[in-house]
Design a protein around this motif. Structure first.
Motif, PDB file in Angstrom:
ATOM      1  N   PRO A   1     -15.939  14.010   1.431  1.00  0.00           N
ATOM      2  CA  PRO A   1     -15.553  15.626   0.235  1.00  0.00           C
ATOM      3  C   PRO A   1     -13.641  14.967   0.569  1.00  0.00           C
ATOM      4  CG  PRO A   1     -15.409  16.360   1.981  1.00  0.00           C
ATOM      5  CD  PRO A   1     -16.907  15.253   2.615  1.00  0.00           C
ATOM      6  N   SER A   2     -13.408  14.320   2.012  1.00  0.00           N
ATOM      7  CA  SER A   2     -11.998  13.870   2.094  1.00  0.00           C
ATOM      8  C   SER A   2     -12.108  12.004   3.387  1.00  0.00           C
ATOM      9  CB  SER A   2     -11.155  14.493   3.088  1.00  0.00           C
ATOM     10  OG  SER A   2     -10.974  15.014   4.827  1.00  0.00           O
ATOM     11  N   LEU A   3     -10.979  11.447   3.378  1.00  0.00           N
ATOM     12  CA  LEU A   3     -11.528  10.483   3.583  1.00  0.00           C
ATOM     13  C   LEU A   3      -9.718  10.670   4.407  1.00  0.00           C
ATOM     14  CD1 LEU A   3     -12.719   8.233   0.825  1.00  0.00           C
ATOM     15  CD2 LEU A   3     -13.840   8.624   3.052  1.00  0.00           C
ATOM     16  N   LYS A   4     -10.339   9.396   5.703  1.00  0.00           N
ATOM     17  CA  LYS A   4      -9.146   8.742   6.072  1.00  0.00           C
ATOM     18  C   LYS A   4      -8.994   7.493   6.431  1.00  0.00           C
ATOM     19  CE  LYS A   4      -7.809  13.074   9.039  1.00  0.00           C
ATOM     20  NZ  LYS A   4      -7.182  13.599   9.847  1.00  0.00           N
ATOM     21  N   VAL A   5      -8.131   6.485   6.517  1.00  0.00           N
ATOM     22  CA  VAL A   5      -8.374   5.159   6.199  1.00  0.00           C
ATOM     23  C   VAL A   5      -6.660   4.973   7.159  1.00  0.00           C
ATOM     24  CG1 VAL A   5      -8.076   2.960   5.660  1.00  0.00           C
ATOM     25  CG2 VAL A   5      -9.251   5.139   4.089  1.00  0.00           C
ATOM     26  N   TRP A   6      -7.561   4.111   8.348  1.00  0.00           N
ATOM     27  CA  TRP A   6      -5.997   3.308   9.231  1.00  0.00           C
ATOM     28  C   TRP A   6      -5.836   1.438   8.991  1.00  0.00           C
ATOM     29  CZ3 TRP A   6      -6.916   3.437  15.457  1.00  0.00           C
ATOM     30  CH2 TRP A   6      -5.557   3.207  16.418  1.00  0.00           C
ATOM     31  N   ILE A   7      -5.077   1.234   8.529  1.00  0.00           N
ATOM     32  CA  ILE A   7      -4.503   0.401   8.455  1.00  0.00           C
ATOM     33  C   ILE A   7      -4.172   0.030   9.664  1.00  0.00           C
ATOM     34  CG2 ILE A   7      -3.201  -1.982   7.362  1.00  0.00           C
ATOM     35  CD1 ILE A   7      -6.121  -0.410   5.855  1.00  0.00           C
TER      36      ILE A   7
ATOM     37  N   GLU B   1      -7.039  10.150  -3.904  1.00  0.00           N
ATOM     38  CA  GLU B   1      -6.532  11.197  -4.143  1.00  0.00           C
ATOM     39  C   GLU B   1      -6.969  12.029  -2.562  1.00  0.00           C
ATOM     40  OE1 GLU B   1      -4.430  12.936  -6.021  1.00  0.00           O
ATOM     41  OE2 GLU B   1      -4.371  10.907  -6.516  1.00  0.00           O
ATOM     42  N   ARG B   2      -8.517  12.093  -2.744  1.00  0.00           N
ATOM     43  CA  ARG B   2      -8.918  12.558  -1.110  1.00  0.00           C
ATOM     44  C   ARG B   2      -9.252  11.951   0.107  1.00  0.00           C
ATOM     45  NH1 ARG B   2     -15.221  11.688  -2.365  1.00  0.00           N
ATOM     46  NH2 ARG B   2     -14.687  11.356  -5.102  1.00  0.00           N
ATOM     47  N   THR B   3      -8.089  10.537  -0.350  1.00  0.00           N
ATOM     48  CA  THR B   3      -7.823  10.226   1.748  1.00  0.00           C
ATOM     49  C   THR B   3      -6.330  10.117   1.605  1.00  0.00           C
ATOM     50  OG1 THR B   3      -9.067   8.265   0.324  1.00  0.00           O
ATOM     51  CG2 THR B   3      -7.665   7.295   2.130  1.00  0.00           C
ATOM     52  N   LEU B   4      -6.032  10.206   3.190  1.00  0.00           N
ATOM     53  CA  LEU B   4      -4.614   9.794   3.925  1.00  0.00           C
ATOM     54  C   LEU B   4      -5.392   8.040   4.165  1.00  0.00           C
ATOM     55  CD1 LEU B   4      -2.225  11.617   4.412  1.00  0.00           C
ATOM     56  CD2 LEU B   4      -3.323  11.935   5.856  1.00  0.00           C
TER      57      LEU B   4
ATOM     58  N   SER C   1       4.282   5.788  -6.032  1.00  0.00           N
ATOM     59  CA  SER C   1       2.849   6.387  -5.712  1.00  0.00           C
ATOM     60  C   SER C   1       1.843   5.880  -5.149  1.00  0.00           C
ATOM     61  CB  SER C   1       2.119   6.167  -7.404  1.00  0.00           C
ATOM     62  OG  SER C   1       1.734   5.493  -7.954  1.00  0.00           O
ATOM     63  N   LEU C   2       1.879   4.983  -4.915  1.00  0.00           N
ATOM     64  CA  LEU C   2       1.328   3.996  -4.085  1.00  0.00           C
ATOM     65  C   LEU C   2       1.083   4.307  -2.354  1.00  0.00           C
ATOM     66  CD1 LEU C   2       1.140   1.041  -5.413  1.00  0.00           C
ATOM     67  CD2 LEU C   2      -0.473   2.335  -5.716  1.00  0.00           C
ATOM     68  N   ARG C   3       2.505   4.819  -2.342  1.00  0.00           N
ATOM     69  CA  ARG C   3       3.014   5.380  -0.791  1.00  0.00           C
ATOM     70  C   ARG C   3       3.115   6.500  -0.640  1.00  0.00           C
ATOM     71  NH1 ARG C   3       6.913   1.716  -2.214  1.00  0.00           N
ATOM     72  NH2 ARG C   3       8.557   2.868  -2.357  1.00  0.00           N
ATOM     73  N   ARG C   4       2.184   7.444  -1.162  1.00  0.00           N
ATOM     74  CA  ARG C   4       2.892   9.187  -1.802  1.00  0.00           C
ATOM     75  C   ARG C   4       1.841   9.715  -0.319  1.00  0.00           C
ATOM     76  NH1 ARG C   4      -0.138  12.371  -4.038  1.00  0.00           N
ATOM     77  NH2 ARG C   4      -1.337  10.954  -5.638  1.00  0.00           N
ATOM     78  N   LYS C   5       0.356   9.107  -0.543  1.00  0.00           N
ATOM     79  CA  LYS C   5      -0.549   9.509   0.375  1.00  0.00           C
ATOM     80  C   LYS C   5      -0.898   8.345   1.640  1.00  0.00           C
ATOM     81  CE  LYS C   5      -4.026  11.732  -0.921  1.00  0.00           C
ATOM     82  NZ  LYS C   5      -4.091  12.920  -0.512  1.00  0.00           N
ATOM     83  N   VAL C   6       0.616   7.580   2.531  1.00  0.00           N
ATOM     84  CA  VAL C   6       0.629   7.269   3.724  1.00  0.00           C
ATOM     85  C   VAL C   6       1.327   7.278   4.206  1.00  0.00           C
ATOM     86  CG1 VAL C   6       1.258   5.103   4.175  1.00  0.00           C
ATOM     87  CG2 VAL C   6       0.284   4.942   1.807  1.00  0.00           C
ATOM     88  N   VAL C   7       0.844   7.287   5.721  1.00  0.00           N
ATOM     89  CA  VAL C   7       1.976   7.604   6.751  1.00  0.00           C
ATOM     90  C   VAL C   7       2.031   6.623   8.135  1.00  0.00           C
ATOM     91  CG1 VAL C   7       1.751   9.118   8.923  1.00  0.00           C
ATOM     92  CG2 VAL C   7       0.917  10.347   6.993  1.00  0.00           C
ATOM     93  N   PHE C   8       3.230   5.998   7.419  1.00  0.00           N
ATOM     94  CA  PHE C   8       4.098   4.951   9.061  1.00  0.00           C
ATOM     95  C   PHE C   8       4.502   5.743   9.917  1.00  0.00           C
ATOM     96  CE2 PHE C   8       4.576   3.733   4.247  1.00  0.00           C
ATOM     97  CZ  PHE C   8       4.213   2.316   4.371  1.00  0.00           C
TER      98      PHE C   8
ATOM     99  N   MET D   1     -11.124   8.532  11.576  1.00  0.00           N
ATOM    100  CA  MET D   1     -11.235   7.803  11.139  1.00  0.00           C
ATOM    101  C   MET D   1     -11.752   7.316   9.773  1.00  0.00           C
ATOM    102  SD  MET D   1      -7.591   7.232  10.760  1.00  0.00           S
ATOM    103  CE  MET D   1      -6.787   7.814  11.759  1.00  0.00           C
ATOM    104  N   HIS D   2     -12.598   7.385   8.973  1.00  0.00           N
ATOM    105  CA  HIS D   2     -13.900   7.109   8.007  1.00  0.00           C
ATOM    106  C   HIS D   2     -13.593   5.154   8.282  1.00  0.00           C
ATOM    107  CE1 HIS D   2     -13.246  11.511   7.431  1.00  0.00           C
ATOM    108  NE2 HIS D   2     -14.157  11.208   7.173  1.00  0.00           N
ATOM    109  N   LEU D   3     -12.389   4.728   8.050  1.00  0.00           N
ATOM    110  CA  LEU D   3     -12.246   3.166   7.634  1.00  0.00           C
ATOM    111  C   LEU D   3     -11.092   3.245   8.463  1.00  0.00           C
ATOM    112  CD1 LEU D   3     -13.214   0.175   6.761  1.00  0.00           C
ATOM    113  CD2 LEU D   3     -11.434   1.227   4.416  1.00  0.00           C
ATOM    114  N   ILE D   4     -11.527   1.767   9.260  1.00  0.00           N
ATOM    115  CA  ILE D   4     -10.154   1.497  10.187  1.00  0.00           C
ATOM    116  C   ILE D   4     -10.598  -0.387   9.812  1.00  0.00           C
ATOM    117  CG2 ILE D   4      -8.980   0.288  12.496  1.00  0.00           C
ATOM    118  CD1 ILE D   4     -10.893   3.053  13.725  1.00  0.00           C
ATOM    119  N   SER D   5      -9.179  -0.515   9.716  1.00  0.00           N
ATOM    120  CA  SER D   5      -8.869  -2.174   8.994  1.00  0.00           C
ATOM    121  C   SER D   5      -8.046  -2.842   9.587  1.00  0.00           C
ATOM    122  CB  SER D   5      -8.722  -2.468   6.987  1.00  0.00           C
ATOM    123  OG  SER D   5      -9.386  -3.772   7.192  1.00  0.00           O
ATOM    124  N   CYS D   6      -8.589  -3.868  10.862  1.00  0.00           N
ATOM    125  CA  CYS D   6      -7.511  -4.103  11.672  1.00  0.00           C
ATOM    126  C   CYS D   6      -7.645  -5.713  11.799  1.00  0.00           C
ATOM    127  CB  CYS D   6      -7.414  -3.797  13.016  1.00  0.00           C
ATOM    128  SG  CYS D   6      -6.961  -4.965  14.156  1.00  0.00           S
ATOM    129  N   ARG D   7      -7.101  -7.071  10.611  1.00  0.00           N
ATOM    130  CA  ARG D   7      -7.351  -8.250  10.555  1.00  0.00           C
ATOM    131  C   ARG D   7      -6.445  -9.366  10.876  1.00  0.00           C
ATOM    132  NH1 ARG D   7      -8.389 -10.006   5.406  1.00  0.00           N
ATOM    133  NH2 ARG D   7      -9.997 -11.410   6.512  1.00  0.00           N
TER     134      ARG D   7
END
Length: 279
Positions: free
Chosen positions: A104-110, A133-136, A192-199, A213-219
């Motif tokens: 129902p909600s997601l967290k993604v870490w870059i 919309e459901r992702t931070l 608007s692409l930064r609306r759901k982003v925490v730096f 987190m549900h997805l971590i991308s560290c490339r």
């Protein structure tokens, strides 16, 4: 001992002392980074900044706060592109996203977001797949200048053709031009692409678990660490992922020989996408 060998050893000592000073003065820890890479970047920095020795760089670092961002500019890698390795993003789109839809909600870490190319790629992908919309999104880096650049969403216009082609190859559902406007030789990506982003400033070498987190991308970050630092970072990722969460690494990176290998299974092996075990 030859003069060249003596000079090399003196350089190594000076570099170690410089890295110690950076850590004890400013709490940036590069001491477990791969030394060959660090040495190469510091030599470039010493030459471009006009220092006769690494000891002189250390002295300036201790006395001049303006030296810190200049030095970090050489020590941190800021070269990337949007949708870099398009097949990786296609695999996220086609293989990972169907699993993420079940939450129902997601967290993604870059992690190691640099100037934001991978971040914007992931946000655009999630928007196109109806998950934004459901992702931070959490975008982290140790370089605050890079974080500020990422927050602007501005890139040189001459980079856009490559970004556009990568986006198309990644399975993009719309034209990349829908997400930015161009003016004065620059492409400015929509706010608007930064609306759901925490730096956030975060070090994989010294800081703690970041969140659930549900997805971590560290490339293309771990390749600059030595083995112990790689293990520490992978331990952070394991501790930060929900059960059956996903981890994406760079093409030259792997979990295979790490102490965390048993905590993950291959999910898309050829793209270095792993899934945390359910235990």
């Amino acid at each position: 001992m030859t003069d060249d060998l003596a000079h090399e050893r003196t350089e190594d000592i000076e570099i170690r002392l410089l890295l110690d000073a950076l850590y004890y003065r400013y709490h940036y820890d590069f001491r477990d980074y791969a030394m060959a890479s660090i040495k190469r970047r510091l030599r470039q920095g010493r030459q471009q900044l006009g220092f006769a020795s690494f000891s002189a760089m250390q002295d300036a670092l201790m006395r001049d706060p303006d030296m810190l961002p200049r030095l970090l500019g050489f020590l941190t890698v800021q070269v990337s592109e949007m949708f870099r390795d398009p097949s990786y993003f296609r695999a996220i789109r086609e293989k990972v996203v169907p699993h993420l839809r079940t939450y129902p909600s997601l967290k993604v870490w870059i992690a190691g977001c640099s100037a934001g190319e991978e971040l914007y790629s992931m946000v655009i992908l999630f928007r196109e797949e109806g998950l934004e919309e459901r992702t931070l999104f959490y975008a982290t880096d140790i370089n605050q200048e890079a974080l500020r650049a990422a927050d602007t969403g501005i890139f040189s216009l001459d980079r856009i053709p490559l970004f556009t082609e990568n986006h198309r190859k990644s399975g993009g559902r719309h034209s990349l031009s829908e997400y930015y406007h161009a003016a004065y030789g620059r492409a400015s990506f929509d706010k608007s692409l930064r609306r759901k982003v925490v730096f956030s400033d975060h070090s994989l070498v010294t800081d703690a678990v970041f969140g659930e987190m549900h997805l971590i991308s560290c490339r293309n970050v771990l390749i600059y660490f030595n083995r112990s630092a790689q293990d520490r970072a992978l331990g952070l990722f394991e501790g930060s992922l929900v059960r059956k969460g996903f981890l994406g690494l760079g093409a030259k990176e792997s979990l295979r020989f790490s102490s965390q290998a048993g905590s993950f299974v291959d999910f898309v092996r050829e793209e270095k996408i792993y899934q945390r075990s359910a235990q």
